[in-house]
Structure formats: C-alpha cells, structure tokens
Design a protein around this motif. Structure first.
Motif, PDB file in Angstrom:
ATOM      1  N   LEU B 199       0.813  -1.218   0.000  1.00  0.00           N
ATOM      2  CA  LEU B 199       0.000   0.000   0.000  1.00  0.00           C
ATOM      3  C   LEU B 199       0.846   1.268   0.000  1.00  0.00           C
ATOM      4  O   LEU B 199       0.330   2.369  -0.170  1.00  0.00           O
ATOM      5  N   ASP B 248      -2.680  -3.817   3.404  1.00  0.00           N
ATOM      6  CA  ASP B 248      -3.348  -4.993   2.839  1.00  0.00           C
ATOM      7  C   ASP B 248      -3.493  -6.006   3.981  1.00  0.00           C
ATOM      8  O   ASP B 248      -2.773  -7.004   4.075  1.00  0.00           O
ATOM      9  N   TYR B 290      -7.955  -5.607  -5.112  1.00  0.00           N
ATOM     10  CA  TYR B 290      -7.666  -4.315  -4.477  1.00  0.00           C
ATOM     11  C   TYR B 290      -8.779  -3.320  -4.785  1.00  0.00           C
ATOM     12  O   TYR B 290      -9.166  -2.521  -3.933  1.00  0.00           O
ATOM     13  N   LEU B 295      -8.651  -1.111  -1.693  1.00  0.00           N
ATOM     14  CA  LEU B 295      -7.227  -0.842  -1.424  1.00  0.00           C
ATOM     15  C   LEU B 295      -6.631  -0.101  -2.623  1.00  0.00           C
ATOM     16  O   LEU B 295      -5.721  -0.584  -3.291  1.00  0.00           O
TER      17      LEU B 295
END
Lengths: 278, 313
Positions: B199, B248, B290, B295
C-alpha cells in the motif's frame, strides 16, 4: 561430574528425591506430583549415571542436553538439579511463588533447564533442533528428551518423530514415561496410544522397552541407547513402563494426583511411606 | 514505469547472501521453498537447509531448538501457515525470546487467485500481540532485502511479511533500512498517509491525486509494525492534524490499530483506516481484489478528505 554406577545407591537417591517432590508440591499447594514420581527413577539414573554435565558450568558446550518436554513435572527436575548443586536448595522453598526462581513449568532462566516448556508436544521438535545444531557443529553430545505418554496424543510429537527418523538423528534419545494416566483420566480410556512401540518403529526409531522403576534396566537401556552397534544409525526411544505417583500408596495409579497437591494429612502419610523406603 | 519485483524475491536474494556470509544462518522450510524463495538458499546450502515437508509446528519448534543452540534459523512458509504454529511461536519462541526469524509470504489480498484460505489478513495483528516480537512489513523488494539483513543482525524473535505479486520498486540499492523507524517519502501539511507493504506505492499515487486538488499529503512508509515509530506518528498528528492508514490487512489489529493506539494515547487526531474491512477475501487477480476491497489510491483519497473534514479547529 563424578558418575555413580551402584544401582542400590541410585535407588536410594531417587527415593530421597521422592520426598523432596512431595514436599515441594505440598508446600506450594499446587503442582504435579504423579508424573514427577513416575519419572524420578529414570531421571535420577540419567543425571547420576549417564549424562555428561557439570552443575558448576551449566552452559558447558559439550554437555549432553536434557529436555523435559512434559514440562509440568518440575518437582522432579528441580529436586535433582538442586541436589546436584545447579542452584541453592533454598530455591525449592519458592517453587511456584511470585518473584521466585522456580516457575510452575520449566524455564531456561534456571540453571540446568534447557527448554522453557509447559505446552505439551513441543519438546521433541525442540530437541531435534539441538540435535541438528550438534550435527552442524560436528559435536558428539547427546540430546535426551523426556515425554509423557498422554503427550503422544499431540500430532506434533509424530511430526517430530518423523523428522528425527528421516534425518537419522542418532544423537537423539527419547525417554517415554509410560505412566498410563493423563490429566483427566487413564490414557487408555481417553484416547489409546497403543500400539506405541510399533508406532515408533514405523517412524524408523530403535525401540527399547523397560520397567521404568528398575534401576538396572534403566542403566542398561541408557547404555544401549548410546551404543551405535545397537541403535544402528537411528534415533532411540526408551519406553519406560511406570506407575503414576510411584512410592505413595494413595497417589499410585490415581488420576486425581496428576496435578493436585496433598493436604496436610495426606502429606504426613506420604512422608511416612516414603521414609520407609529409605 | 518503475521496475516490478515481488517482496518474496527480495527475501530469497537476501537469505542466499546471508548464507554466504554467515555460517550460523540455517534455512527451515515446509514444502513451499519455491514459493517463499528460500529455495535459492536451499540449492546452494543443502546442508544448512531442513525441509520439514508439510509440518509447520515441527518446523517452528525445531527452529527454537536451533536458536537455543546459537544458530540463526529462518523459518519460512506462507504467512497463513506460520499461524498454524501460532501457539508454538507464542510459547516456544516469543515467550522464551529466542532468536528465531519467521517469514510469512503470500500475505494479504495480493496473494490473488489462490483465494481466501491463502490470503493472510491477520498476521500483523496476531504477531504484534506477542511480547518480544518484532514485526516487519516492507514496501518493496529492496526494503525486504535490507530488512532480511537486519533480521540476521538483531537478536530476538522476528516476523517478516512478504508478498507473492510483483509490486513497484521504490528504493535503490543505497537505501538504508533502520529498524523501528518510519520513512518519510513525501512531505505535506494537510494530512499524513501512513502505509505499509504494497500500500506504500499506492499511497504515493494517492498523494499525487490529492495534490491535483491542492491537498498536500505527507506519506510515511511504516516497515516496522512493532515496535511502532511512536515519535514520527506524534509529529505527524501534531503537524498535519489528520491521519490515514493503509494496509493490505484487516483494519483490525494491524497498522491502523498500531497508529490508533499511539494517537489515542499521545496526540489525538482524526484517523481513517484503509484496509480489508474485517472480512475475508476471495479468488481474483490482485488488482481486481484491491479495487473491490477498497485498497486503491482513490479510496485513500476519499479517506484523506474524510480525515481532513474531521480535523479539530
């Protein structure tokens, strides 16, 4: 350390340590007398007759290692270590007390203790780690691991047995205290572990079966376990048939005394019986 | 486009180099060496490799025995399977403060199409809760390599989190890894984005998007989840007065919780957490996952604006 090879003398030491065990558990009003009393003859012979060790130099690099995987049987191992001078006998008075040295389960902060155990099933894996290290360092010390019979219900014991068997860790000796009782009840009626000898054989171990209270048999088993012509490149397990609570009539074969302290009256009776043993 | 390398490759390379430099390093694996990349070490140093087959509890506890005997064992498998040995890690490693290095690969939704049984979203949380444990979650392959060297230097139990999928390389070979210290990647005055693992590069993308709206975000890479860089968090909270975390991992227990603990105790500032919102994943490509699970840079932007709106005047 000076080694003893007189069976009568060894039996006498074991019986005097039985009193120390019962005193410790009574004083603390907690602890595990049953499995300590079943193991004490084996442990006495191991420490006084077989083990290469030096109480004055507990981290001596070439010492044999002893791992007590059934880490609740601290009364037995602490009694021996104190008698041998690993730490002052006064420490026994603090057993299981706050701010004291002697924890309820084994701790490596205590001289002579090689593993912080307490959770069953892990000592053989840990001992294998020490045995692998010996192999990498080209050292010829032995690793002894004592496990309980109920403990072999843990799957990890068999993962580790397989590892030692496959890697032919012939510097590994397991001492199986076959006292037939676990915390709640009899091993056989909880979850039978038989045929226990065949299981170890199937995992490529050399198996020796003895009476775990017969000093001469224990001496011979430990000699054989160290004899390359006998173990033939395999790790060795000594299955020692024992009696839980051995030496105290009302504790013998009694699941209640796996992890219970005697009250004052029981303590008095226990000490009288043990005094008669000599 | 930046170079793309998986963090597990950074680990594999470093472990091999450690093997060449330090005879005490021993490699323990559990039938996943090809995946974790410990296989590079295993091929060159078979005598210092123990393959346990599929028995993680045995592997971890044997590592404890090796560490007790002076070796530096690196025990690696999928992050989720390290947890198979959680109680062993708790009782035989962390509790005894033994020098065991645990490496969990295939962490997070980044694991992709293997699905939710393999996507470990709670490892940072569970290992962070153990006394004595150091918990590392590097942002790229270079940082992972340097973190692995740092693991061999530091004495004590440690957990390193790596990932399967290739992610952007952020650091060059001169990068200096400092255990326990967050890394300022971009300065800003309006909000601080604390990110970890994959991330981090996404947070940098988010900062660029925010800048287009004249919102200036500070971006800090937190590679050491425990011990957390308390001073850096307090400073960011005091100076930017709004905080976002991105990971994550479950929003419960990981980076978001670690930052939150510092904020509530030392420097109150509104916090918005980007991560897996207390749910398990599913099969899919990492990028698809994601997007679906939030994310993304866009999601970080949204959370940053929320945090800024909640600022105390």
């Amino acid at each position: 350390m000076q080694k003893l090879n007189n069976p009568e003398q060894l039996k006498k030491i074991a019986n005097s340590l039985r009193k120390v065990i019962v005193e410790m558990v009574h004083r603390a009003q907690s602890g595990h007398p049953g499995g300590s009393l079943s193991a004490i003859d084996i442990l006495t012979v191991l420490y006084y007759y077989k083990l290469h060790h030096d109480p004055k130099n507990p981290k001596w690099q070439d010492r044999d290692r002893f791992v007590l995987s059934k880490g609740h049987c601290t009364p037995a191992i602490y009694a021996i270590l104190a008698e041998l001078g690993y730490f002052p006998k006064e420490e026994l008075l603090g057993y299981r007390k706050i701010n004291a040295l002697l924890q309820g389960h084994t701790s490596i902060h205590i001289h002579g203790i090689e593993m912080s155990a307490g959770s069953l099933g892990q000592g053989l894996s840990y001992g294998n780690g020490i045995a692998f290290a010996a192999r990498l360092d080209k050292k010829d010390y032995k690793v002894y691991v004592m496990i309980g019979d109920g403990e072999t219900q843990e799957g990890q014991v068999w993962e580790a047995a397989q590892t030692a068997g496959v890697h032919k860790l012939d510097n590994m000796v397991v001492l199986l205290d076959r006292n037939k009782i676990q915390n709640d009840w009899f091993v056989e009626k909880t979850k039978s572990i038989e045929p226990i000898a065949d299981k170890w054989k199937a995992f490529n171990w050399h198996v020796i079966e003895i009476d775990g209270h017969d000093v001469k048999q224990i001496m011979k088993a430990l000699d054989d376990a160290n004899n390359p012509a006998i173990v033939n490149g395999k790790p060795c397990v000594i299955i020692a048939q024992t009696v839980k609570g051995k030496g105290v009539s009302f504790m013998e074969n009694n699941p209640d005394f796996h992890g219970k302290a005697p009250n004052d009256a029981e303590f008095k009776q226990a000490m009288e019986e043990l005094n008669k043993l000599g | 486009m930046p170079e793309m390398i998986a963090t597990r490759d950074g680990f594999g390379k470093a472990l091999l180099n450690l093997g060449r430099e330090n005879k005490l390093v021993v490699n323990l694996e559990a039938d996943l060496g090809k995946s974790t990349k410990s296989i590079l070490f295993a091929k060159e140093f078979p005598d210092r490799t123990i393959n346990f087959g599929i028995s993680e509890q045995d592997m971890i506890t044997t590592a404890a025995g090796l560490a007790y005997s002076g070796k530096i064992p690196f025990a690696s498998t999928f992050a989720i399977f390290t947890e198979r040995a959680f109680e062993q890690i708790r009782n035989s490693v962390a509790r005894v403060n033994l020098n065991v290095k645990i490496v969990g690969s295939h962490s997070g939704l980044l694991t992709g199409d293997d699905g939710d049984s393999a996507q470990c979203i709670e490892d940072l949380s569970v290992y962070r809760s153990l006394p004595n444990m150091v918990v590392l979650s590097p942002a790229d392959a270079v940082e992972t390599e340097k973190a692995t060297y740092a693991m061999a230097e530091h004495v004590g139990p440690m957990y390193l989190r790596t990932g399967r999928e290739k992610i952007p390389v952020l650091f060059d070979a001169n990068y200096k890894f400092e255990l326990g210290k967050g890394v300022l990647l971009r300065d800003g005055k309006d909000v601080t984005l604390f990110a970890t693992g994959p991330l981090v590069s996404i947070a940098l993308d988010a900062a660029k998007l925010l800048e287009q709206e004249k919102i200036y975000a500070r971006v800090i890479n937190i590679h050491t989840i425990k011990p957390i860089d308390k001073d850096l968090i307090i400073k960011a909270a005091t100076e930017t007065k709004a905080i976002v975390t991105a990971e994550d991992h479950n929003t419960i227990g990981g980076l978001g919780s670690a930052v939150s603990e510092v904020l509530t105790e030392y420097a109150l500032a509104p916090l918005e957490r980007v991560g897996v919102k207390d749910r398990f994943g599913e099969s899919g490509k990492p990028a698809e996952l994601y997007k679906k699970y939030g994310l993304t840079a866009e999601e970080i932007v949204k959370h940053a604006k929320k945090a800024i709106a909640r600022k105390r005047v």
